[in-house]
Design an enzyme around this catalytic site. Structure first.
Site, PDB file in Angstrom:
ATOM      1  CG  HIS A 139     -11.467   5.065 -13.619  1.00 59.41           C
ATOM      2  ND1 HIS A 139     -10.207   5.049 -13.207  1.00 59.41           N
ATOM      3  CD2 HIS A 139     -11.339   4.595 -15.196  1.00 59.41           C
ATOM      4  CE1 HIS A 139      -9.445   4.724 -14.375  1.00 59.41           C
ATOM      5  NE2 HIS A 139      -9.973   4.335 -15.369  1.00 59.41           N
ATOM      6  NE  ARG A 161      -0.003  11.821 -15.243  1.00 58.20           N
ATOM      7  CZ  ARG A 161      -0.035  11.674 -16.608  1.00 58.20           C
ATOM      8  NH1 ARG A 161      -1.295  10.806 -17.131  1.00 58.20           N
ATOM      9  NH2 ARG A 161       1.048  11.900 -17.491  1.00 58.20           N
ATOM     10  CB  SER A 257      10.633   0.317 -18.594  1.00 58.61           C
ATOM     11  OG  SER A 257      10.562  -0.276 -19.658  1.00 58.61           O
ATOM     12  CG  MET A 290       0.041   2.336 -21.960  1.00 61.32           C
ATOM     13  SD  MET A 290       1.038   1.234 -21.226  1.00 61.32           S
ATOM     14  CE  MET A 290       1.955   2.267 -20.163  1.00 61.32           C
ATOM     15  NE  ARG A 291      -1.343  11.649 -24.743  1.00 56.46           N
ATOM     16  CZ  ARG A 291      -0.832  12.820 -24.809  1.00 56.46           C
ATOM     17  NH1 ARG A 291      -0.247  13.130 -25.970  1.00 56.46           N
ATOM     18  NH2 ARG A 291      -0.487  13.437 -23.824  1.00 56.46           N
TER      19      ARG A 291
END
Length: 326
Positions: A139, A161, A257, A290-291
């Site tokens: 990061h 994003r 997905s 992964m919310r």
């Protein structure tokens, strides 16, 4: 090599979290070795921790190999998704190994142990000892990457994003994983004044965008992965010189997905939750790493005032740049 400025404002103190403690601004003193890019830019500083400062030179002098693969992003911008996609495409769709070896071991988070207090290991050493070709997740902004990256020129993939969605996702991440217990407005105010860990986001993205052509960086957007994953997969395949059938790509798209990924224990970072629980001695309740994985989810949680402030913040930072968030 670096200038360290402690963040001691009341707001910075308010958003400190048990996982990492107090924060500092870390500035690179001499960036003359960095690529020039399309426009002269002073590389952004980064909000990190006193513990990271003790490890910054180790990372700066890290040996880099030509066959390295670096997954670069600001937090909560599709990092885990990108890691799994890139690893599988570059490893001939080896789903068996991907199911048997956790993503954290296949794609090592370089600076994880450098900012998490009481981390039971050394992720920098883990990268140093990893089997080549190494996959490395990071990061950090360009100013804090290993110096050799710019001469060795490994594979670099960046995922961006929209800051409005990323901010909401980062807030929940901070609350459930970092242990932040303050109100959401304090966290958002800190983001908008560049006082949150790994910030500021937009200069982070613009620095990579500016050198993308010079350094052959594959630039992806979270939103494109949500709306047109098939096209993204083909771009990644071209970047790695890989060719797969339409059926193979369809299978990969299903594997990636959101509903499949969030239940894939080898790739959904559930082990991070377990690590946080062991370090804190507390159960992480009602949270998945992964919310939601949605576009536009900020509208469900941000007030009109904060949406306007973020839009003004984005407009200000993008002035003079041809980059746009999706």
């Amino acid at each position: 090599m670096f200038t360290v400025k402690p963040l001691e404002t009341p707001l910075a103190k308010a958003v400190e979290a048990p996982m990492h403690g107090s924060t500092v601004e870390l500035h690179l003193n001499d960036g003359s070795y960095l690529p020039t890019g399309e426009k002269p830019r002073k590389p952004t500083h980064c909000v990190l921790t006193p513990k990271f400062v003790t490890q910054a030179e180790r990372i700066h002098h890290l040996t880099v190999y030509e066959d390295d693969v670096w997954i670069l992003s600001f937090p909560k911008c599709g990092t885990t998704w990108t890691q799994e996609m890139v690893w599988l495409i570059s490893h001939d769709l080896d789903y068996r190994t991907a199911s048997e070896v956790n993503l954290l071991d296949r794609s090592v988070f370089l600076e994880f142990s450098a900012f998490v207090l009481n981390y039971p290991g050394d992720t920098i050493e883990q990268v140093e000892k990893a089997t080549r070709p190494r996959h490395i997740q990071c990061h950090l902004p360009i100013a804090l990457l290993p110096k050799q990256i710019w001469t060795v020129r490994p594979k670099l993939i960046y995922c961006a994003r929209n800051p409005k969605d990323a901010s909401v996702s980062f807030f929940h991440h901070y609350r459930h994983l970092h242990g932040y217990r303050g109100p959401m407005p304090d966290f958002l105010d800190a983001l908008l004044t560049d006082q949150v860990l790994f910030g500021p986001q937009i200069p982070h993205t613009l620095d990579y965008w500016n050198v993308r052509r010079e350094m052959n960086i594959l630039f992806l957007h979270f939103e494109e992965m949500k709306t047109n994953m098939g096209d993204v997969l083909r771009r990644v395949c071209r970047y790695f010189g890989k060719t797969y059938s339409d059926q193979q790509l369809a299978t990969l798209e299903n594997h990636l997905s959101f509903d499949v990924m969030k239940n894939n224990k080898s790739a959904n970072n559930s082990c991070v939750l377990e690590l946080v629980e062991s370090l804190s001695g507390k159960k992480v309740e009602n949270f998945q790493f992964m919310r939601k994985g949605k576009i536009g989810s900020h509208t469900e949680e941000l007030s009109e005032e904060y949406i306007k402030r973020f839009e003004e913040y984005i407009t200000k930072h993008l002035e003079g740049s041809d980059f746009r968030f999706k």
